[in-house]
Design a protein around this motif. Sequence first.
Motif, PDB file in Angstrom:
ATOM      1  N   THR A 173     -43.623  63.816  33.876  1.00  0.00           N
ATOM      2  CA  THR A 173     -42.267  64.285  33.877  1.00  0.00           C
ATOM      3  C   THR A 173     -41.556  64.532  35.220  1.00  0.00           C
TER       4      THR A 173
ATOM      5  N   GLY B  45     -39.993  66.915  37.982  1.00  0.00           N
ATOM      6  CA  GLY B  45     -40.071  68.237  38.230  1.00  0.00           C
ATOM      7  C   GLY B  45     -38.822  68.728  38.894  1.00  0.00           C
ATOM      8  N   GLU B  46     -38.661  70.137  39.181  1.00  0.00           N
ATOM      9  CA  GLU B  46     -37.455  70.458  39.778  1.00  0.00           C
ATOM     10  C   GLU B  46     -36.987  70.157  41.021  1.00  0.00           C
ATOM     11  N   ASP B  47     -38.164  69.336  41.884  1.00  0.00           N
ATOM     12  CA  ASP B  47     -38.024  68.932  43.143  1.00  0.00           C
ATOM     13  C   ASP B  47     -37.490  67.335  43.165  1.00  0.00           C
ATOM     14  N   GLY B  48     -37.371  66.962  41.826  1.00  0.00           N
ATOM     15  CA  GLY B  48     -36.958  65.486  41.843  1.00  0.00           C
ATOM     16  C   GLY B  48     -38.047  64.551  41.928  1.00  0.00           C
TER      17      GLY B  48
ATOM     18  N   VAL C 202     -38.424  68.651  27.965  1.00  0.00           N
ATOM     19  CA  VAL C 202     -38.115  67.706  28.775  1.00  0.00           C
ATOM     20  C   VAL C 202     -37.229  66.558  28.122  1.00  0.00           C
TER      21      VAL C 202
END
Length: 664
Positions: free
Chosen positions: A103, A105-108, A143
Motif C-alpha cells: 500500500t 504510505g504518506e511518504d509516497g 486504502v
Amino acid sequence: MAATEPHTDERTEMVLRDGWTVFRGEILPAAQFANTSCALPGSGLAAETVSLPDVWGPALTTDVSTGHGVATYCVELALPQVQQFLALRMGTTRSVYAIYALTMGEDGHETVLRLHQNGDPAHASEIVANNPTSPVVTLPFGVQRIKLVIQLANYVHKQGGIVDVPRIDYLQHLDSQQRRESALPTALVLVLLLVSFATLTVGRSHDSYAGHVIFAWLSAASAFRVLFVSNLVWDYFPAFSEARKYDLEYLSLFMIAPAYYAFICYLFRNGKVLRIDKTVYAVSAAFCLFALFVAPFCAPGTITLLREPFQLLWVVIALVLGFTIFKSLLTKPAQKIDALIVLVAAMTMIAYEIVSSLKIIGSSLELSQFLIVLVTALHARAFVYNFRRVAGERDSLTQNLKIANADLEARAKALSRAVAQAEEASHAKTEFLATMSHELRTPLNAVIGFSEMMKLEVFGPLGARQYVEYARDINSSGTHLLSLVNDILDLSRVESGNDELLEEKLDMAQTARLILSFVKPQAEKCDVTCRLEAPGDLPLLVADERKVKQILINLVSTAIKFNVAGGTVVVRLAYDRSAFSIRVVDTGIGMREEDIPKALARFGQVDSHLNRKYEGLGIGLSIVQVLADQHGGTIAIESAPGAGTTVTVLFPIERCAMPVQRAS
C-alpha cells in the motif's frame, strides 16, 4: 501498469479473475514489487499475464512431480471507498503460500504488509504442507489502491497453483460465509453418520438386513467424503498433514463408488450378482488398499495420480447403473417410482458437476453440500419405498402361503379321511373274500370228491358213457374253481396280516421236481416241455414250504399257460454271494415292457388281441410278488413279444443254509 478494474456487484464484491502477473519458477520478495508495476520492467525476469484459476501440471500423468514448482503472483487493484473493512478470501492454493499487500504510505512509497502464510514457500520442498486454504484475511482500512503479491510453492499435489478465484468483499460477508461453510460440513457429517447408525439399528429387526447394511455403508462413506473433501479436518486438527489428507480424501472417493453401486444393484437387482459387479468391487478394493497401506509410504501426493484412472471405473459404473435403472424403469412397473427417484438424484448431481465445470455457475461448497443432502434424502426415500414394497410383497406372499397352507391342511384331512375309508373298505373286502372263500371250499370239496367217485365209477357203472364225461367235466371245473378260491384266500390272508411264515430248511431241487411232476398233465395238454436246471452244491433254503411251492406252481403254471405248442419251460435254481434265485424261463408269447406292471397287478391280464383269452383271475404273479416279499425277496420280469418271458425271484442270501450232501 494500470490497476485492474474489478468485477463488482451491488455488495461491492470483487472477483479477482483477471489481471494477474505470474513469474514461474521464482519466489520473489514482496518488496521487489514496491514502487513499480507487477511486470517488474527492467528486471530481466519473464513475466506472464494469466487469469485465475491457474493450475500447473497435467491432470493425466504418471509422475507426481510434474506439478511441483514455485511461482510468484502479483495483481494491482483499485478498492472501492466504503465505510467497512474489506477482506480477501483466496480459496484453495497448492500448497505452501505467503500473501502480502503493498500500500502507498504518506511518504509516497509503497510499504509491504504480510497478510497471511501457512509456511515458507522458499523452503517448501523441505516440509510437508498443512491447510492449503487460507482463511479470510482483513485488508488495510481506507486504502484506495493495493497491490497483492502471492508467493506459492507446491511439492505435494500433482497439480499446483491457485485453484480457486480469490474474492474481496466486506469482512462480515466473507466471515459469515466462512462460518457457514465450516458449520455445514460438520452438520452434514453428523447427519449422515446418524442416518447410517439409525439404518443399522432399524435393520436389525427386519429380514432385509443386507439392504440396510448397504445403505448405511453408503451414508457412512458419504460422511467420510464430506469430512475430507472440505477443510473440516483442519478445524479440529490444525497440524494434520496435507499429504495424509489427500490419501483419506481419495480413499473416501474409492469407498463411495462401490457403496453407491451396491445400493443401486440392491434396489433393482433383487440380490443378483453379476460378473461385472465382482469386477467393480475388486477394483475398488484394490484402490482402497493402496490408499490405506501403500500411499503413506510413497512420495507425498502420489495418491492424486489415481484420480483419472478411477474416473474410468466411474464411467463403467455409470454405464452399468444407467442400464440397470432404465431397464427397471421400462420393464418393472413395481419399481418405476424407485427408478425415477434414483434417476432424478443422479441427474441432479451430474447436472451440477457439468454446469460448475463449464463455469456456467460458480463452484459452491454450500450448494454441493445441499445437493448431497438432497441426493441422500432421495436415496433414502427410494430405499424406504423399496423396503415398503418388498415388505408388502412379503406380507402378501405370507398371507397367500397361509391360505395355501390352510387349503393343504384341509385337503390333507380330507385325504386322510378318504384313506381311512379306503382302508376300511379294503379291510371289509378282504374279510368278505376270506369268508366267502372259506364258505365255498366246503361245498367245492364235496362236489370234487363225489364227481371224482362218479368219474371212477367206484360204486359201479353209470350207464351211458356220456354221464362219465359229465362227471369228468364237473370234477375239472370244481378243481379249477377250488384253485381260484385258494388263491383268493391266500391273498386275503396275507393282506390281513394274519399270515405267518412256517420256516424250515428246504431242498429246492427236490421241491422243484415235485412241482414239475404236479404240472406235468397241464404241460402235456399244452404240448410244452418242462425241465429243471440246478447245480449239485445248491444250499438249503430256509423258507415256508407251502408258500415256496405256491410260488413255483404259479410261475410254472403261468409259463405253461402263456406258452406256445412245442415250447419249453426251464426252472433254474442258483445262488451267489448276494442271493438265492429261482428263475423260470419260457418260450411263450411274451409281452411288451410297458405291460409288465399290468401283469403284476392284481386281477390283471395282458391280452394283445382277444378279450380275456386266457382263463384265470390274473392274480398268479401278484401272489408270487406278495409271497416273495414275505420272505424278504424280490421279483423281476424280463420279456418281449414273441421272445418269451423270464421271471426271477431272489431270496436274501441270509436264507441259505448248508449245502445238501448228495450221493455220487
